[in-house]
Design a protein around this motif. Sequence first.
Motif, PDB file in Angstrom:
ATOM      1  N   PRO A  73      24.881  52.200  33.897  1.00 32.57           N
ATOM      2  CA  PRO A  73      25.303  51.541  32.648  1.00 32.57           C
ATOM      3  C   PRO A  73      26.752  51.848  32.285  1.00 32.57           C
ATOM      4  N   ASP A  74      27.190  53.087  32.505  1.00 26.83           N
ATOM      5  CA  ASP A  74      28.586  53.488  32.297  1.00 26.83           C
ATOM      6  C   ASP A  74      29.061  54.133  33.589  1.00 26.83           C
ATOM      7  N   ALA A  77      31.620  57.060  33.363  1.00 29.22           N
ATOM      8  CA  ALA A  77      31.006  58.314  32.935  1.00 29.22           C
ATOM      9  C   ALA A  77      30.182  58.926  34.068  1.00 29.22           C
ATOM     10  N   ALA A  78      29.496  58.075  34.820  1.00 27.87           N
ATOM     11  CA  ALA A  78      28.714  58.570  35.962  1.00 27.87           C
ATOM     12  C   ALA A  78      29.628  59.203  37.008  1.00 27.87           C
ATOM     13  N   ALA A  79      30.783  58.578  37.234  1.00 21.13           N
ATOM     14  CA  ALA A  79      31.734  59.135  38.194  1.00 21.13           C
ATOM     15  C   ALA A  79      32.225  60.506  37.748  1.00 21.13           C
ATOM     16  N   LYS A  80      32.505  60.653  36.445  1.00 20.38           N
ATOM     17  CA  LYS A  80      32.962  61.944  35.938  1.00 20.38           C
ATOM     18  C   LYS A  80      31.889  63.019  36.115  1.00 20.38           C
ATOM     19  N   ILE A 105      33.070  52.917  41.993  1.00 24.10           N
ATOM     20  CA  ILE A 105      32.899  52.729  40.562  1.00 24.10           C
ATOM     21  C   ILE A 105      32.647  51.262  40.242  1.00 24.10           C
ATOM     22  N   THR A 106      33.403  50.386  40.910  1.00 19.07           N
ATOM     23  CA  THR A 106      33.141  48.941  40.920  1.00 19.07           C
ATOM     24  C   THR A 106      33.471  48.484  42.326  1.00 19.07           C
ATOM     25  N   PRO A 107      33.115  47.245  42.696  1.00 19.38           N
ATOM     26  CA  PRO A 107      33.482  46.773  44.041  1.00 19.38           C
ATOM     27  C   PRO A 107      34.982  46.827  44.317  1.00 19.38           C
ATOM     28  N   GLU A 108      35.803  46.816  43.257  1.00 19.07           N
ATOM     29  CA  GLU A 108      37.256  46.836  43.423  1.00 19.07           C
ATOM     30  C   GLU A 108      37.891  48.140  42.918  1.00 19.07           C
ATOM     31  N   HIS A 109      37.064  49.154  42.691  1.00 15.31           N
ATOM     32  CA  HIS A 109      37.582  50.426  42.180  1.00 15.31           C
ATOM     33  C   HIS A 109      36.827  51.575  42.840  1.00 15.31           C
ATOM     34  N   HIS A 110      37.558  52.353  43.649  1.00 12.36           N
ATOM     35  CA  HIS A 110      36.965  53.492  44.340  1.00 12.36           C
ATOM     36  C   HIS A 110      37.757  54.754  44.024  1.00 12.36           C
ATOM     37  N   LEU A 111      37.099  55.887  44.152  1.00 12.84           N
ATOM     38  CA  LEU A 111      37.737  57.173  43.924  1.00 12.84           C
ATOM     39  C   LEU A 111      37.509  58.059  45.139  1.00 12.84           C
ATOM     40  N   ALA A 112      38.607  58.452  45.796  1.00 14.98           N
ATOM     41  CA  ALA A 112      38.530  59.410  46.896  1.00 14.98           C
ATOM     42  C   ALA A 112      38.662  60.814  46.315  1.00 14.98           C
TER      43      ALA A 112
END
Length: 419
Positions: A73-74, A77-80, A105-112
Motif C-alpha cells: 500500500p505504501d 515506507a515498505a522500502a524504508k 519500489i515501482t516498475p520505474e523506480h529501483h533502489l540498489a
Amino acid sequence: MDHYRGQESALNEQVLWHLHGPYDHDAMTRAVVALSARHEALRTTYPRGRRLRQLVHEPRSLVVPLTDVSGEPDAAAAAKRVIAAEVAAPVEASVWPLRPLVLRITPEHHLALLTLHHYCSDDYSNALLARDLRALYAREVGEVIDLPDPQWQYAQWANWQHEQLSGENLDRLTGYWQEKLTGARLVELPARRWRPVPEGEPPWISIEHYVDADTTAGLRQLARRQRTTLFPVTLAVFYALLHQETGASDLTVASLFANRSRPEVRETVGFFASMVLLRERLGADTTLGQLIAQTRTTVMEAMRHQDLPHQLLPPDTVVGGTGRTDDVLFQLLGSLLPRADMAGEELDDMAAQLERRRFALEFVVVPQGDVLSVLLLCSRAEFDPGWADAFVRSYVALIRATVATTDVPLAELRDALVA
C-alpha cells in the motif's frame, strides 16, 4: 572495533542508489560482480581467531536478490523498513563482507543497496563505491564510462602501514601525540547523566537543524579568508559551544580522519579512517578569529600525524577525566570527498543508520548543496532530548554570530546562544 557496539550491528555500513527509469537486473548483478572484482576489500574475509587477519578471495559470481515492494500500500515506507532491517542484520565478516540487494519500489523506480561490514569500508570508501557502482552499471547497459584504476589494494596499504608504525617513524608519531595530549582532559558535559529510557522510545536521539544558504556562503567565505576549509571553522565553533556549556578552557574532542596521505590509495576501498584527538586551549578573551586560527593549526598538525590512531598510543598516554576518549566526537562529512551516495533520496534513507550509534555523542556537520545540515546523535540514556535540541540550535546561532564577526571574545558570546 567490536568495542563500538559491534554486537548491535553498529559496524554495518550502507551505500544506497535510487534508479529511475528502465532497469536491467542482470546488468546490475554484473556491475556488483565487477565492483567486487575491482576492490579486494569487498571479497576479503576475516577468519575468527585470536589474531585478526585478512583472507583475500579470488573474484567470484554473486547473487543479487531482487525484492519487490511495489505491491505494498505504501511502497516507499515498505522500502524504508527493508533498509532498516538490512542495516540492523549483522554482516558476518568471517563469511563475506558484502550483502547486496535491489528493491523494486515501482516498475520505474529501483533502489540498489549495499550493506557492508565496517572492516571493509568507511565514509570515504562508501563514496567511491557509490560512484563506481553507477559507472559499472552504466557500462553494463552500453554507456562508455571511464574510471580511474586503484593503484593499491587494501592489503598493500596494510603492509605499508605496518612498516610505518615501527622504528624511528613510530617514535616520531608517538612523541608528537604524547606531547600534544599530556595533561588533556575529556569533555565533561554537565547535561550528561544516566536516566532510564522510557519504554517504546529509541535508545538514540537524532536532532537535525540547518544553517541557511546565506550564512553557509558567509561561512565558506570566512574559511577562504582564513586560508582554511570548513572543517577547522566548524570545529572552532564547536569548541566555542563546548566552552559555553562547560566553562572549560582546555577541550579535547575526537574526530575521524580519512587517513589517506598516500596518493596510491585515493581510489582504494577499505577501512582507513583513523581516530584522532584534537585538543584546543582557549580563554574568555580568546576571539572567534583567534580560535579559528588555532584550530586550523591543530587540524593541520593532526593530519600530518594521523597515521597513528590514538588507540595505538602507549598505555601510559592517558587523557584525564571519566568515560571513553571518543565519547564526544565531531565530524564534517564530505570534507575530503563528495558523498555521492548521500544526496537527495539516498540521504533521506540514511535515517535507519541513525538508530545505531557507536559513540555517546556524535556531532556531525553535513554540507548539502547551499546549506549545512547540523546533526546531533546521542544516547537517550545519557542526554535529554530537550537539551540536545537546544544544543544544536545554539551551535547554529554561534555559526551566525561567527559569520557576522570574528572579533568577539568568547566571554561575550552568550547572547548569541538560543536557550
